[in-house]
Design a protein around this motif. Sequence first.
Motif, PDB file in Angstrom:
ATOM      1  N   ALA A   8      59.284  -2.791  27.452  1.00 48.79           N
ATOM      2  CA  ALA A   8      58.267  -3.274  26.521  1.00 48.79           C
ATOM      3  C   ALA A   8      56.876  -3.058  27.098  1.00 48.79           C
ATOM      4  O   ALA A   8      56.655  -3.280  28.288  1.00 48.79           O
ATOM      5  CB  ALA A   8      58.501  -4.755  26.244  1.00 48.79           C
ATOM      6  N   GLY A   9      55.960  -2.634  26.241  1.00 51.08           N
ATOM      7  CA  GLY A   9      54.572  -2.431  26.659  1.00 51.08           C
ATOM      8  C   GLY A   9      53.684  -3.506  26.047  1.00 51.08           C
ATOM      9  O   GLY A   9      53.681  -3.688  24.828  1.00 51.08           O
ATOM     10  N   ASN A  10      52.974  -4.225  26.906  1.00 57.61           N
ATOM     11  CA  ASN A  10      52.022  -5.231  26.433  1.00 57.61           C
ATOM     12  C   ASN A  10      50.631  -4.621  26.538  1.00 57.61           C
ATOM     13  O   ASN A  10      50.120  -4.450  27.643  1.00 57.61           O
ATOM     14  CB  ASN A  10      52.158  -6.495  27.300  1.00 57.61           C
ATOM     15  CG  ASN A  10      51.122  -7.545  26.967  1.00 57.61           C
ATOM     16  OD1 ASN A  10      50.382  -7.405  25.986  1.00 57.61           O
ATOM     17  ND2 ASN A  10      51.064  -8.598  27.768  1.00 57.61           N
ATOM     18  N   TRP A  11      50.045  -4.306  25.391  1.00 55.39           N
ATOM     19  CA  TRP A  11      48.745  -3.620  25.405  1.00 55.39           C
ATOM     20  C   TRP A  11      47.567  -4.580  25.537  1.00 55.39           C
ATOM     21  O   TRP A  11      46.411  -4.155  25.553  1.00 55.39           O
ATOM     22  CB  TRP A  11      48.606  -2.736  24.154  1.00 55.39           C
ATOM     23  CG  TRP A  11      49.416  -1.479  24.251  1.00 55.39           C
ATOM     24  CD1 TRP A  11      50.205  -1.094  25.288  1.00 55.39           C
ATOM     25  CD2 TRP A  11      49.511  -0.433  23.269  1.00 55.39           C
ATOM     26  NE1 TRP A  11      50.785   0.120  25.025  1.00 55.39           N
ATOM     27  CE2 TRP A  11      50.379   0.557  23.791  1.00 55.39           C
ATOM     28  CE3 TRP A  11      48.957  -0.223  22.000  1.00 55.39           C
ATOM     29  CZ2 TRP A  11      50.691   1.722  23.099  1.00 55.39           C
ATOM     30  CZ3 TRP A  11      49.270   0.932  21.308  1.00 55.39           C
ATOM     31  CH2 TRP A  11      50.132   1.897  21.857  1.00 55.39           C
ATOM     32  N   PHE A  14      43.439  -4.180  24.559  1.00 52.68           N
ATOM     33  CA  PHE A  14      43.009  -2.799  24.746  1.00 52.68           C
ATOM     34  C   PHE A  14      43.265  -2.025  23.457  1.00 52.68           C
ATOM     35  O   PHE A  14      44.218  -2.325  22.733  1.00 52.68           O
ATOM     36  CB  PHE A  14      43.786  -2.133  25.888  1.00 52.68           C
ATOM     37  CG  PHE A  14      43.411  -2.641  27.254  1.00 52.68           C
ATOM     38  CD1 PHE A  14      42.275  -2.172  27.905  1.00 52.68           C
ATOM     39  CD2 PHE A  14      44.192  -3.602  27.877  1.00 52.68           C
ATOM     40  CE1 PHE A  14      41.935  -2.648  29.174  1.00 52.68           C
ATOM     41  CE2 PHE A  14      43.858  -4.085  29.143  1.00 52.68           C
ATOM     42  CZ  PHE A  14      42.728  -3.605  29.794  1.00 52.68           C
ATOM     43  N   LYS A  15      42.459  -1.036  23.184  1.00 51.80           N
ATOM     44  CA  LYS A  15      42.609  -0.054  22.109  1.00 51.80           C
ATOM     45  C   LYS A  15      42.166  -0.572  20.733  1.00 51.80           C
ATOM     46  O   LYS A  15      42.611  -1.622  20.273  1.00 51.80           O
ATOM     47  CB  LYS A  15      44.055   0.458  21.979  1.00 51.80           C
ATOM     48  CG  LYS A  15      44.566   1.196  23.210  1.00 51.80           C
ATOM     49  CD  LYS A  15      45.954   1.753  22.949  1.00 51.80           C
ATOM     50  CE  LYS A  15      46.565   2.299  24.232  1.00 51.80           C
ATOM     51  NZ  LYS A  15      45.932   3.523  24.715  1.00 51.80           N
ATOM     52  N   THR A  16      41.338   0.227  20.070  1.00 54.06           N
ATOM     53  CA  THR A  16      40.998  -0.001  18.659  1.00 54.06           C
ATOM     54  C   THR A  16      42.198   0.447  17.826  1.00 54.06           C
ATOM     55  O   THR A  16      43.147   1.050  18.357  1.00 54.06           O
ATOM     56  CB  THR A  16      39.789   0.846  18.258  1.00 54.06           C
ATOM     57  OG1 THR A  16      40.161   2.228  18.426  1.00 54.06           O
ATOM     58  CG2 THR A  16      38.567   0.548  19.100  1.00 54.06           C
ATOM     59  N   PRO A  43      50.727  -4.019  20.406  1.00 54.99           N
ATOM     60  CA  PRO A  43      49.274  -3.797  20.329  1.00 54.99           C
ATOM     61  C   PRO A  43      48.571  -5.093  19.910  1.00 54.99           C
ATOM     62  O   PRO A  43      49.232  -6.107  19.704  1.00 54.99           O
ATOM     63  CB  PRO A  43      49.153  -2.736  19.227  1.00 54.99           C
ATOM     64  CG  PRO A  43      50.344  -2.938  18.352  1.00 54.99           C
ATOM     65  CD  PRO A  43      51.425  -3.594  19.188  1.00 54.99           C
ATOM     66  N   THR A  44      47.259  -5.067  19.749  1.00 47.41           N
ATOM     67  CA  THR A  44      46.564  -6.269  19.254  1.00 47.41           C
ATOM     68  C   THR A  44      47.018  -6.536  17.818  1.00 47.41           C
ATOM     69  O   THR A  44      47.524  -5.630  17.132  1.00 47.41           O
ATOM     70  CB  THR A  44      45.031  -6.074  19.239  1.00 47.41           C
ATOM     71  OG1 THR A  44      44.716  -5.103  18.239  1.00 47.41           O
ATOM     72  CG2 THR A  44      44.496  -5.623  20.586  1.00 47.41           C
ATOM     73  N   GLY A  63      55.755  -5.333  18.554  1.00 44.52           N
ATOM     74  CA  GLY A  63      55.750  -6.782  18.748  1.00 44.52           C
ATOM     75  C   GLY A  63      54.330  -7.299  18.757  1.00 44.52           C
ATOM     76  O   GLY A  63      53.367  -6.530  18.886  1.00 44.52           O
ATOM     77  N   ALA A  64      54.204  -8.622  18.601  1.00 43.48           N
ATOM     78  CA  ALA A  64      52.900  -9.270  18.726  1.00 43.48           C
ATOM     79  C   ALA A  64      52.812  -9.900  20.110  1.00 43.48           C
ATOM     80  O   ALA A  64      53.827 -10.056  20.793  1.00 43.48           O
ATOM     81  CB  ALA A  64      52.746 -10.338  17.648  1.00 43.48           C
TER      82      ALA A  64
END
Length: 252
Positions: A8-11, A14-16, A43-44, A63-64
């Motif tokens: 899992a990647g927790n961003w 970061f990132k628009t 992502p956000t 995911g949130a």
Amino acid sequence: MSRKALIAGNWKMFKTGSQAVATAKKLAQLVENMDDRDIMIAPTLLSLPLVSQNLEGTPVKTGAQNLFHEKEGAFTGEVSAEMIKAAGADYVIIGHSERRQYFHETDNGISKKIKAAFDARLTPILCIGETHEEKKEEKTFYVLDKQIRNGLKGFRSADELSGLVIAYEPVWAIGTGNVATPEDVETTHQYVRSLIMEIFGKDLANATRILYGGSVKPDNVSVLMSMQNIDGALVGGASLDADTFIKIIKFD
Ligand SMILES: O=C(CO)COP(=O)(O)O
């Protein structure tokens, strides 16, 4: 590792929207078909619906990073589990140490969030972990015990927690490059699993995936994943770039 791995990647913040979509699309292309492991990016909230739409039909799920436990109401600035599910997500990260630290989240509130996630058919990823201070004072197991017992308070039976994911993220290892040793993580995960067994029984203990998070990189993922009780990774910084994250996803 005897359970299907979850990477899992927790961003984080970061990132628009357009940057998030571009990275997600690139990742989906690189992943192709991988059915021996589950893959998720968080992502956000602003990017979540757009990213989810663009990943439809691919193995990369979304995911949130948080939710609010109420279904709806006058709670300015908050988002419910149902809204997150409707945005296309399958997972939600709950009780991340950054939320505990900066937004004063408590185990009691976290327990409500986990209940709300299950009610909305989202898979909760409950984050636990000790600080540097607590580690120095040899309080790691004491802290994890408290976080798990209180975070899962209110759940009476193992059935209610089916599908639960736990992420052990020692706070001192997050974003620092100080990865915990695979042996130490394995010992800690064994402790967490025995705790789940004591509280909820053997079946849930065997089925629950326990991820490790904290400075996971392409060059340390394989040895971590070779441990019996490490069932995947929750990746921060190294998940932001598709070319780097794919190397972690494709560990062997
Ligand atoms: O907090 C993390 C994932 O939730 C870990 O972050 P890093 O991988 O950047 O250490």
